[in-house]
Design a protein around this motif. Structure first.
Motif, PDB file in Angstrom:
ATOM      1  N   VAL A 258       1.018  -0.814  -0.198  1.00  0.00           N
ATOM      2  CA  VAL A 258      -0.624   0.000  -0.504  1.00  0.00           C
ATOM      3  C   VAL A 258       1.003   0.985   0.392  1.00  0.00           C
ATOM      4  CG1 VAL A 258      -2.128   1.658   1.240  1.00  0.00           C
ATOM      5  CG2 VAL A 258      -1.484  -1.483   1.122  1.00  0.00           C
ATOM      6  N   VAL A 259       0.692   2.523  -1.011  1.00  0.00           N
ATOM      7  CA  VAL A 259       1.502   3.143  -1.461  1.00  0.00           C
ATOM      8  C   VAL A 259       0.456   4.261  -0.851  1.00  0.00           C
ATOM      9  CG1 VAL A 259       2.822   4.984  -2.505  1.00  0.00           C
ATOM     10  CG2 VAL A 259       2.855   2.620  -2.857  1.00  0.00           C
ATOM     11  N   ASP A 260       0.745   5.812  -0.148  1.00  0.00           N
ATOM     12  CA  ASP A 260      -0.094   6.875   0.223  1.00  0.00           C
ATOM     13  C   ASP A 260       0.153   7.594  -1.089  1.00  0.00           C
ATOM     14  OD1 ASP A 260      -0.992   9.447   0.921  1.00  0.00           O
ATOM     15  OD2 ASP A 260       0.222   8.857   3.228  1.00  0.00           O
ATOM     16  N   SER A 261      -0.454   8.036  -1.466  1.00  0.00           N
ATOM     17  CA  SER A 261      -0.269   8.567  -3.171  1.00  0.00           C
ATOM     18  C   SER A 261      -0.063  10.119  -3.225  1.00  0.00           C
ATOM     19  CB  SER A 261      -1.546   8.257  -4.045  1.00  0.00           C
ATOM     20  OG  SER A 261      -1.690   6.982  -4.896  1.00  0.00           O
ATOM     21  N   THR A 262      -0.018  10.560  -1.479  1.00  0.00           N
ATOM     22  CA  THR A 262      -0.189  11.763  -1.526  1.00  0.00           C
ATOM     23  C   THR A 262       1.851  12.011  -0.755  1.00  0.00           C
ATOM     24  OG1 THR A 262      -1.077  12.088   1.420  1.00  0.00           O
ATOM     25  CG2 THR A 262      -3.148  12.219  -0.762  1.00  0.00           C
ATOM     26  N   ASP A 263       1.844  10.416  -0.361  1.00  0.00           N
ATOM     27  CA  ASP A 263       3.742  11.008   0.568  1.00  0.00           C
ATOM     28  C   ASP A 263       4.240  11.036  -0.620  1.00  0.00           C
ATOM     29  OD1 ASP A 263       5.299  11.313   2.005  1.00  0.00           O
ATOM     30  OD2 ASP A 263       4.335   9.205   3.325  1.00  0.00           O
ATOM     31  N   ARG A 264       4.724  12.194  -1.182  1.00  0.00           N
ATOM     32  CA  ARG A 264       5.661  12.414  -2.329  1.00  0.00           C
ATOM     33  C   ARG A 264       7.146  11.507  -1.756  1.00  0.00           C
ATOM     34  NH1 ARG A 264       4.174  14.222  -7.412  1.00  0.00           N
ATOM     35  NH2 ARG A 264       1.819  14.699  -7.175  1.00  0.00           N
ATOM     36  N   GLU A 265       6.825  12.576  -0.717  1.00  0.00           N
ATOM     37  CA  GLU A 265       9.070  12.626   0.543  1.00  0.00           C
ATOM     38  C   GLU A 265       8.694  11.379   0.207  1.00  0.00           C
ATOM     39  OE1 GLU A 265       6.063  14.665   1.188  1.00  0.00           O
ATOM     40  OE2 GLU A 265       6.331  16.174   0.096  1.00  0.00           O
ATOM     41  N   ARG A 266       7.958  10.866   0.680  1.00  0.00           N
ATOM     42  CA  ARG A 266       8.717   8.834   1.716  1.00  0.00           C
ATOM     43  C   ARG A 266       8.571   7.664   0.616  1.00  0.00           C
ATOM     44  NH1 ARG A 266       6.635   7.281   7.506  1.00  0.00           N
ATOM     45  NH2 ARG A 266       4.771   7.512   5.830  1.00  0.00           N
ATOM     46  N   LEU A 267       8.686   8.475  -0.883  1.00  0.00           N
ATOM     47  CA  LEU A 267       7.281   7.941  -2.243  1.00  0.00           C
ATOM     48  C   LEU A 267       9.643   6.508  -2.035  1.00  0.00           C
ATOM     49  CD1 LEU A 267       6.265   5.863  -4.118  1.00  0.00           C
ATOM     50  CD2 LEU A 267       6.285   7.466  -5.609  1.00  0.00           C
ATOM     51  N   HIS A 268      10.012   6.914  -2.554  1.00  0.00           N
ATOM     52  CA  HIS A 268      11.903   6.919  -2.111  1.00  0.00           C
ATOM     53  C   HIS A 268      12.041   5.397  -1.406  1.00  0.00           C
ATOM     54  CE1 HIS A 268      12.914   9.741   0.441  1.00  0.00           C
ATOM     55  NE2 HIS A 268      13.978   8.739   0.729  1.00  0.00           N
ATOM     56  N   ILE A 269      11.350   5.985  -0.199  1.00  0.00           N
ATOM     57  CA  ILE A 269      11.355   5.226   0.896  1.00  0.00           C
ATOM     58  C   ILE A 269      10.639   3.887   0.954  1.00  0.00           C
ATOM     59  CG2 ILE A 269      10.854   4.431   4.060  1.00  0.00           C
ATOM     60  CD1 ILE A 269      11.540   7.181   4.171  1.00  0.00           C
TER      61      ILE A 269
ATOM     62  N   LYS B 156       9.846   2.557  -2.051  1.00  0.00           N
ATOM     63  CA  LYS B 156      10.999   1.740  -3.123  1.00  0.00           C
ATOM     64  C   LYS B 156      11.661   1.095  -3.245  1.00  0.00           C
ATOM     65  CE  LYS B 156      13.634   2.514  -7.876  1.00  0.00           C
ATOM     66  NZ  LYS B 156      14.544   3.608  -8.204  1.00  0.00           N
ATOM     67  N   VAL B 157      12.981   1.437  -1.789  1.00  0.00           N
ATOM     68  CA  VAL B 157      13.726   0.666  -1.160  1.00  0.00           C
ATOM     69  C   VAL B 157      13.303  -0.427  -0.215  1.00  0.00           C
ATOM     70  CG1 VAL B 157      15.646   0.574   1.070  1.00  0.00           C
ATOM     71  CG2 VAL B 157      15.823   2.755  -1.069  1.00  0.00           C
ATOM     72  N   GLU B 158      12.071  -0.189   0.374  1.00  0.00           N
ATOM     73  CA  GLU B 158      11.288  -1.125   1.539  1.00  0.00           C
ATOM     74  C   GLU B 158      11.219  -2.379   0.243  1.00  0.00           C
ATOM     75  OE1 GLU B 158      12.151  -2.126   4.551  1.00  0.00           O
ATOM     76  OE2 GLU B 158      12.720  -0.023   5.008  1.00  0.00           O
ATOM     77  N   LEU B 159       9.889  -2.238  -0.836  1.00  0.00           N
ATOM     78  CA  LEU B 159       9.975  -3.072  -1.784  1.00  0.00           C
ATOM     79  C   LEU B 159      11.150  -3.894  -2.457  1.00  0.00           C
ATOM     80  CD1 LEU B 159       6.798  -4.204  -3.491  1.00  0.00           C
ATOM     81  CD2 LEU B 159       7.352  -1.703  -4.695  1.00  0.00           C
TER      82      LEU B 159
END
Length: 179
Positions: free
Chosen positions: A90-101, A103-106
């Motif tokens: 599940v990705v929070d579509s509003t959380d641009r700042e943590r999308l790279h995190i 990606k790393v976790e996935l």
């Protein structure tokens, strides 16, 4: 004749599949789980540990393990990986700042041996919020098209209304039938 009989038996048998529901904290994992279960919004608090619920769709039983996403809990995610048929990320579509995190976790998760045969459903949650990232943007940032080791799908959704969740569950059910 034998193959046809096997397919018919499988069609009418209830199947069980383990699903882990993961993502960063505040992505909406628990809200999605209870939207699947009860088709309504339930007041939630941050998950410490896990919640487990059985979701049935077309005679397929999905045992969904909703796992806490706080940074301190992510290192324990791998204890839930064994025998998982699906990963719902599940990705929070509003959380641009943590999308790279995300990606790393996935990436870390999908490289784990226990998930080598699992299928991936990415739920791009909070699509009701103005200015959110689209599923296409999230897919690009997570580099899903480069993922060759797992069957995957990305689905836009809104945990609060349930919009998009049935489509995600339908994809999972189709994946079960295809095997």
């Amino acid at each position: 004749m034998g193959l046809l009989f096997t397919k018919l038996v499988k069609m009418f048998m209830d199947e069980e599949h383990k699903v882990i529901v993961v993502g960063l904290d505040n992505a909406g994992k628990t809200t999605i789980l209870y939207q699947f279960l009860m088709n309504e919004v339930v007041h939630t608090s941050p998950t410490i540990g896990s919640n487990v619920e059985e979701i049935v769709c077309k005679n397929v039983h999905f045992f969904m393990w909703d796992i806490g996403g706080q940074e301190s809990l992510r290192t324990s995610w791998n204890t839930y990986f064994a025998d998982s048929d699906f990963v719902i990320f599940v990705v929070d579509s509003t959380d641009r700042e943590r999308l790279h995190i995300s990606k790393v976790e996935l990436s870390k998760m999908l490289s784990h041996e226990d998930l080598s045969n699992s299928r991936l459903l990415v739920l791009a949650n909070k699509q009701d919020v103005k200015g959110c990232m689209t599923a296409a943007e999230i897919s690009q940032q997570l580099q899903l098209t480069e993922l060759k080791t797992h069957s995957w799908n990305i689905q836009s959704c809104c945990a609060l209304t349930g919009e998009g969740l049935s489509e995600g569950l339908e994809w999972m059910t189709q994946q079960v039938s295809a095997r």
